[in-house]
Design a protein around this motif. Structure first.
Motif, PDB file in Angstrom:
ATOM      1  N   ASP A 160      21.969  24.305  42.990  1.00  0.00           N
ATOM      2  CA  ASP A 160      22.758  23.198  43.563  1.00  0.00           C
ATOM      3  C   ASP A 160      22.371  22.970  45.014  1.00  0.00           C
ATOM      4  O   ASP A 160      22.148  21.839  45.442  1.00  0.00           O
ATOM      5  CB  ASP A 160      24.263  23.532  43.514  1.00  0.00           C
ATOM      6  CG  ASP A 160      24.856  23.418  42.128  1.00  0.00           C
ATOM      7  OD1 ASP A 160      24.253  22.747  41.278  1.00  0.00           O
ATOM      8  OD2 ASP A 160      25.918  24.011  41.892  1.00  0.00           O
ATOM      9  N   THR A 161      22.325  24.036  45.772  1.00  0.00           N
ATOM     10  CA  THR A 161      22.065  23.901  47.196  1.00  0.00           C
ATOM     11  C   THR A 161      20.576  23.653  47.444  1.00  0.00           C
ATOM     12  O   THR A 161      20.196  22.902  48.354  1.00  0.00           O
ATOM     13  CB  THR A 161      22.643  25.128  47.961  1.00  0.00           C
ATOM     14  OG1 THR A 161      22.854  24.783  49.312  1.00  0.00           O
ATOM     15  CG2 THR A 161      21.766  26.338  47.832  1.00  0.00           C
ATOM     16  N   SER A 163      18.583  21.895  45.490  1.00  0.00           N
ATOM     17  CA  SER A 163      18.367  20.468  45.195  1.00  0.00           C
ATOM     18  C   SER A 163      18.938  19.585  46.292  1.00  0.00           C
ATOM     19  O   SER A 163      18.347  18.572  46.659  1.00  0.00           O
ATOM     20  CB  SER A 163      19.043  20.072  43.881  1.00  0.00           C
ATOM     21  OG  SER A 163      18.541  20.827  42.821  1.00  0.00           O
ATOM     22  N   SER A 164      20.104  19.954  46.809  1.00  0.00           N
ATOM     23  CA  SER A 164      20.766  19.114  47.807  1.00  0.00           C
ATOM     24  C   SER A 164      19.968  19.054  49.100  1.00  0.00           C
ATOM     25  O   SER A 164      20.044  18.091  49.846  1.00  0.00           O
ATOM     26  CB  SER A 164      22.165  19.653  48.099  1.00  0.00           C
ATOM     27  OG  SER A 164      22.959  19.639  46.934  1.00  0.00           O
ATOM     28  N   HIS A 165      19.210  20.108  49.380  1.00  0.00           N
ATOM     29  CA  HIS A 165      18.482  20.172  50.649  1.00  0.00           C
ATOM     30  C   HIS A 165      16.962  20.143  50.476  1.00  0.00           C
ATOM     31  O   HIS A 165      16.238  20.385  51.434  1.00  0.00           O
ATOM     32  CB  HIS A 165      18.874  21.446  51.412  1.00  0.00           C
ATOM     33  CG  HIS A 165      20.272  21.422  51.945  1.00  0.00           C
ATOM     34  ND1 HIS A 165      20.589  20.852  53.133  1.00  0.00           N
ATOM     35  CD2 HIS A 165      21.440  21.879  51.425  1.00  0.00           C
ATOM     36  CE1 HIS A 165      21.893  20.977  53.353  1.00  0.00           C
ATOM     37  NE2 HIS A 165      22.431  21.590  52.327  1.00  0.00           N
ATOM     38  N   ASN A 166      16.484  19.908  49.253  1.00  0.00           N
ATOM     39  CA  ASN A 166      15.037  19.903  49.003  1.00  0.00           C
ATOM     40  C   ASN A 166      14.360  21.169  49.520  1.00  0.00           C
ATOM     41  O   ASN A 166      13.404  21.117  50.286  1.00  0.00           O
ATOM     42  CB  ASN A 166      14.393  18.672  49.656  1.00  0.00           C
ATOM     43  CG  ASN A 166      14.885  17.378  49.027  1.00  0.00           C
ATOM     44  OD1 ASN A 166      15.495  17.397  47.952  1.00  0.00           O
ATOM     45  ND2 ASN A 166      14.612  16.265  49.676  1.00  0.00           N
ATOM     46  N   ARG A 167      14.865  22.299  49.070  1.00  0.00           N
ATOM     47  CA  ARG A 167      14.377  23.563  49.578  1.00  0.00           C
ATOM     48  C   ARG A 167      13.569  24.357  48.555  1.00  0.00           C
ATOM     49  O   ARG A 167      13.669  24.132  47.357  1.00  0.00           O
ATOM     50  CB  ARG A 167      15.553  24.443  50.004  1.00  0.00           C
ATOM     51  CG  ARG A 167      16.108  24.082  51.351  1.00  0.00           C
ATOM     52  CD  ARG A 167      17.345  24.897  51.653  1.00  0.00           C
ATOM     53  NE  ARG A 167      17.888  24.527  52.955  1.00  0.00           N
ATOM     54  CZ  ARG A 167      19.140  24.717  53.330  1.00  0.00           C
ATOM     55  NH1 ARG A 167      19.989  25.275  52.514  1.00  0.00           N
ATOM     56  NH2 ARG A 167      19.543  24.358  54.534  1.00  0.00           N
ATOM     57  N   PHE A 169      13.279  28.233  47.304  1.00  0.00           N
ATOM     58  CA  PHE A 169      13.973  29.523  47.340  1.00  0.00           C
ATOM     59  C   PHE A 169      13.152  30.612  46.673  1.00  0.00           C
ATOM     60  O   PHE A 169      12.661  30.435  45.554  1.00  0.00           O
ATOM     61  CB  PHE A 169      15.312  29.423  46.588  1.00  0.00           C
ATOM     62  CG  PHE A 169      16.490  29.117  47.458  1.00  0.00           C
ATOM     63  CD1 PHE A 169      16.849  27.808  47.709  1.00  0.00           C
ATOM     64  CD2 PHE A 169      17.250  30.127  48.034  1.00  0.00           C
ATOM     65  CE1 PHE A 169      17.938  27.506  48.523  1.00  0.00           C
ATOM     66  CE2 PHE A 169      18.340  29.840  48.844  1.00  0.00           C
ATOM     67  CZ  PHE A 169      18.686  28.533  49.093  1.00  0.00           C
ATOM     68  N   GLY A 190      14.924  27.794  34.741  1.00  0.00           N
ATOM     69  CA  GLY A 190      13.957  26.744  35.050  1.00  0.00           C
ATOM     70  C   GLY A 190      13.236  26.970  36.370  1.00  0.00           C
ATOM     71  O   GLY A 190      13.015  26.029  37.130  1.00  0.00           O
ATOM     72  N   SER A 216       3.854  16.925  41.592  1.00  0.00           N
ATOM     73  CA  SER A 216       4.400  16.368  40.350  1.00  0.00           C
ATOM     74  C   SER A 216       5.741  15.678  40.601  1.00  0.00           C
ATOM     75  O   SER A 216       6.359  15.164  39.677  1.00  0.00           O
ATOM     76  CB  SER A 216       4.566  17.467  39.313  1.00  0.00           C
ATOM     77  OG  SER A 216       5.770  18.165  39.532  1.00  0.00           O
ATOM     78  N   LYS A 218       8.509  17.132  42.243  1.00  0.00           N
ATOM     79  CA  LYS A 218       9.655  18.008  42.448  1.00  0.00           C
ATOM     80  C   LYS A 218       9.968  18.135  43.932  1.00  0.00           C
ATOM     81  O   LYS A 218       9.070  18.299  44.755  1.00  0.00           O
ATOM     82  CB  LYS A 218       9.368  19.396  41.888  1.00  0.00           C
ATOM     83  CG  LYS A 218       9.335  19.398  40.397  1.00  0.00           C
ATOM     84  CD  LYS A 218       9.305  20.807  39.868  1.00  0.00           C
ATOM     85  CE  LYS A 218       9.083  20.757  38.361  1.00  0.00           C
ATOM     86  NZ  LYS A 218       8.971  22.083  37.781  1.00  0.00           N
ATOM     87  N   THR A 219      11.241  18.089  44.259  1.00  0.00           N
ATOM     88  CA  THR A 219      11.620  18.170  45.665  1.00  0.00           C
ATOM     89  C   THR A 219      12.177  19.536  46.021  1.00  0.00           C
ATOM     90  O   THR A 219      12.262  19.887  47.181  1.00  0.00           O
ATOM     91  CB  THR A 219      12.665  17.093  46.003  1.00  0.00           C
ATOM     92  OG1 THR A 219      13.728  17.186  45.055  1.00  0.00           O
ATOM     93  CG2 THR A 219      12.052  15.705  45.929  1.00  0.00           C
ATOM     94  N   GLU A 324       5.154  28.470  32.328  1.00  0.00           N
ATOM     95  CA  GLU A 324       4.134  27.591  32.905  1.00  0.00           C
ATOM     96  C   GLU A 324       4.252  26.165  32.329  1.00  0.00           C
ATOM     97  O   GLU A 324       4.192  25.182  33.064  1.00  0.00           O
ATOM     98  CB  GLU A 324       2.735  28.151  32.617  1.00  0.00           C
ATOM     99  CG  GLU A 324       1.647  27.467  33.445  1.00  0.00           C
ATOM    100  CD  GLU A 324       0.259  27.777  32.915  1.00  0.00           C
ATOM    101  OE1 GLU A 324       0.071  28.845  32.275  1.00  0.00           O
ATOM    102  OE2 GLU A 324      -0.654  26.931  33.107  1.00  0.00           O
ATOM    103  N   MET A 326       6.933  24.824  31.010  1.00  0.00           N
ATOM    104  CA  MET A 326       8.195  24.223  31.450  1.00  0.00           C
ATOM    105  C   MET A 326       8.123  23.718  32.899  1.00  0.00           C
ATOM    106  O   MET A 326       8.894  22.857  33.302  1.00  0.00           O
ATOM    107  CB  MET A 326       9.338  25.232  31.331  1.00  0.00           C
ATOM    108  CG  MET A 326       9.723  25.591  29.913  1.00  0.00           C
ATOM    109  SD  MET A 326      10.154  24.169  28.879  1.00  0.00           S
ATOM    110  CE  MET A 326       8.725  24.095  27.813  1.00  0.00           C
ATOM    111  N   THR A 328       5.845  22.040  34.120  1.00  0.00           N
ATOM    112  CA  THR A 328       5.038  20.817  34.175  1.00  0.00           C
ATOM    113  C   THR A 328       5.731  19.766  35.039  1.00  0.00           C
ATOM    114  O   THR A 328       6.911  19.546  34.876  1.00  0.00           O
ATOM    115  CB  THR A 328       4.850  20.241  32.749  1.00  0.00           C
ATOM    116  OG1 THR A 328       4.234  21.235  31.953  1.00  0.00           O
ATOM    117  CG2 THR A 328       3.972  18.994  32.792  1.00  0.00           C
TER     118      THR A 328
END
Lengths: 328, 328, 328, 328
Positions: A160-161, A163-167, A169, A190, A216, A218-219, A324, A326, A328
């Protein structure tokens, strides 16, 4: 001819795991069902050497099937590795008229039990209890399934966090010698990459993979790192590496730690513990000794303790490939 | 020689189950990985007959691995059981250049798919998704493991109130034709008795068992009843029976209902769904058709749809014995 | 001059609620802190009349702060409503040298306590414990916050299946006389409508609202119905009504039932219980009697039992308006 | 006379918190209810300066009330602290015909908003969203209640392993400047000690307290440490200190980290967010500006942004005393 078994002792040893209480409950109730006495041994081999015993009946294990940890407590014992320690334990066992032991734990626990069996010709059966799933002779150890759910839920929260901050981890999960947890939660949560002790992915490939993932579209990204990952870098070092060598990443680190060991066991672990406890006690009553009970192709089977200790539990490398694909 | 597959459709049909979204994600990403187009079909066979399609890429299935339900929605379709309905569906598929279908669902879904395959020689592969676990050719259907945890957690809560008030609870869980859920949650939640469709325990034995349980010192009891239990009495009728025929019980009833179907999938279901999706797509690409993917002894294997439909998924009767021992 | 208090009894009565154990723990430990003896009374007023007591110290309440239900068990007692019953209770209390009572429960519990106080001039303090939140003199009763989370999580699961199948669900939640649970979970779970005992929305408006909701593009809907809703129809009757009078709805029903009462208390309920227990014991030690402790504007305050019983806990009607706006 | 408001923008800024999505949903739907247009601004002030806007209607916020994080994403912006940055933002806002802004975040967010309001006489209203609860003018910030539950559940799990091994755990929880989380979870999880930024307990008193706790018969202990605790030692340093200065402790450390920020919001946070969103939009429509909405004695009230920023949110020191009593 083996002595008839009238009283069985049960102990938990090594790191605690969800499902241990469910296994204790099962051992105690199976004894009650077969009109056998049952004795709980506190603090693993420590309590065995001190005679820290408690008589248990069916009601003693009420309301524990859904409790994490172990009501018998657990410990790691150095003294039991000495002949004197084991002799002391044997004396207490004899005084208490205990005829056989059910040992709930991991490799270390079983090694101790096997030596004890050899020295005193004393019947023992092991039940594999550890969240690491690193034991040969069972597809699942007690606590593994629960730990997977605990970890996946924690990563869902971090996602959640992230995605919210494009980080990016790096999340450290348990597994000093085995990547079972990392592999499964990596696929289950995932994650973009999974670093495990069994495979050396190499820093370059990790960097390459993160770049591709970003291209691809992803942020945010999550990389799961087992404690004993082959790259040999801690999550903190991995963060430093990315900070220094890659542009535009906001990197964070999380070490999930001991919360992975606790919590109410999953239904799977409760059922497995119940089945294993029945099999352990009934195997002892049938004259078997020096075995570990385990789940093999859905059935509870016996494996010689010897093989369980020496054998190598294999990780499912198919999962690396699934991961690998998944990503994509 | 079979046509090369360039575009795959995916749908969910029948009752929804946790893990269906993870399976959709896996199908879509495996297509992306192999540079194949992927099309989502809405509302199962209903959408197939209406051409309710949506092109999907790797990003379309972002953040759904941990969501219950199905983003493609599901339905039960009567019309698809007619030749006209299926012909209509085939026309839409041809127009959209879809070369093969992945069908996520249960027995009914697979039956429809098999007939469709026969009529139009159209490649299909099934993924078993239902919480009931009543499908031959896989030890676990998608959603079963999650449902077990959901139900066990609900019963743990009811146990709190049962214990506080010394009550007897009859709890109805899903399973019209199969006792898998009832059996596993019965053992996992420490129920005193488990009533399933496969075995007729008989009212007398139930009554006897409750009496014995009370004599052994238990002050509260939980009886799990599958929807389709063999005794043929609903939880409400069972309550009435006990109220009329047994003294001193404070009986309550709970029907867990639809909450059993939803929720974030367990790690097990997410991993299983990911593996099944990969296998389904890659099997189609390898020219296989008319199979169901399933988990057999830990590996993802193919079973002919035919066998999957006709075969009978067996419950683990050992669990009834374990339950009896645990109720000591 | 009031007698110095040296020994306090504590009991739980009426329906159990999460946080009762945390309150018991707090009462026991506050007694220990002030070097006062503490006695647990089993099964509420039933145990009081039978002298079913148990001496408790700080260690007796170990590991219960996070357990649902009540370790002291609860009951509803008819006999305590008679003079003889209360006289009997008083004798047991005197014999056990108990100087004051902490009563954890709801309206019925407090009424019994107040009469007992009047008849025997015996010091009592009440702690409001019920999931229904229907007690005057406290913004929150113990267990209310936990029940809201339990119910909202269950509805989230049902929402998965409702969305997947484009269904309308009527979900019954607890609240025979009060709509607190229904109102809050209705807003918290994003329900389209909320039916409560305090307001008569009328069937016509419900039907109208469902029509509007559908026209606005919603494909699934959830309607929360308190047990004692003013329309006076059960969820089953509501389903029948819609089935007969509205086209195109696939209606389902779920009665959440007793699981709403159990489970580990939320942090809020644990903290509230701890604060209330301290205040209850210290109020008794300060010579106060015949009060209920309650949360008022964030502080723990005393309200005369009398007022707590006669007063009417008001629902927050603003929430109905918020719900209407959210259903846009 | 203020301009009539026809279009409202909404953004989330600073650290994300559970309930932010529920607040976004509420703002969007309240706009729809009042037939006002609504625009989502991505990545807080960053997106404001880049014109990263998206028109939103009631259906845009479907199924987000129970999602952690923020669908509008969040960021911390340095550039918005410059006049140029804010000028740029203002131009984008004018071009998009946005008449007012709802700002969801913490102190930093509100400071930015207040300056923006002063410079351009532009209407803004703040909604307090942060798990730290360190904002004046509201008893609860969005996400605080959820974080308490998340943390308490994690500590419950750690307690399992602490009890099983008779260990002492130092657990770090979020709270650089405020001890709200530490205080509440400390009481809620039954910690032996709580170290917070607001009070200097001193190492000696900690040591003394651990000694006393052990003497009272406790075999395991948990100490909660806020990130910014006054003693000024990290959990790792505290572990080292005990290892060196106290005998017989098996000390472990856990840093809960970012998982504290995520997860589905509690019912309390969802209801609070829904109420706050309504109040924020309706206040703007009523011509109010430069206020923060907050929960005061159970009602949603307005506080000037100015006061909200300068004021000091006070911790409830009563909880330290409750904690001490509970550790008896």
């Amino acid at each position: 001819m083996p002595k008839t078994i009238k009283k069985i002792g049960v102990l938990t040893s090594g790191g605690d795991a969800p499902g241990m209480n469910a296994a204790i409950r099962s051992v105690v109730r199976t004894c009650a069902y077969h009109k056998i006495e049952c004795v709980g041994v506190y603090r693993g081999y420590e309590g065995l050497m001190e005679g820290d015993f408690k008589s248990m009946n069916a009601r003693s294990v009420k309301d524990i099937i859904n409790k994490g940890g172990t009501i018998l407590k657990s410990a790691r014992s150095k003294e039991f590795r000495t002949v004197e320690g084991r002799k002391q334990a044997y004396n207490h066992i004899k005084n208490a008229n205990i005829d056989a032991l059910v040992l709930i734990g991991g490799d270390g626990t079983f090694t101790g039990g096997m030596i004890f069996n050899q020295e005193f010709d004393f019947p023992v059966i092991g039940i594999p209890g550890t969240i690491d799933n690193d034991i040969y002779g069972t597809s699942h150890t007690l606590g593994f399934d629960t730990a997977l759910n605990t970890v996946v839920e924690a990563i869902d929260k971090i996602r959640d966090t992230a995605s919210s901050h494009n980080r990016l981890f790096f999340i450290e999960v348990m597994g000093r010698d085995a990547g079972h947890i990392a592999l499964n939660v990596g696929v289950g949560a995932g994650a973009e990459e999974i670093l495990i002790p069994e495979e050396d992915m190499g820093l370059d490939r990790l960097v390459e993979s993160l770049r591709r993932s970003r291209e691809s579209g992803k942020t945010s990204s999550i990389v799961i790192v087992a404690e004993g990952d082959k790259i040999g870098k801690s999550v903190f070092e991995l963060k430093d590496y990315v900070d220094e060598n890659m542009e535009g990443y906001d990197v964070r680190v999380s070490v999930l730690g001991h919360m992975q060991r606790g919590g109410a066991p999953s239904c799977f672990d409760r059922v497995l513990a119940s089945r294993m406890g029945v099999k352990a006690v009934e195997s002892l009553l049938a004259g078997k000794t020096n075995y570990m009970v385990g789940l093999i192709n859905g059935e509870i089977e016996l494996t010689p303790l010897d093989s369980a200790i020496k054998g190598k539990s294999k990780i499912n490398l198919e999962l690396l490939r699934v991961s690998e694909i998944m990503s994509t």
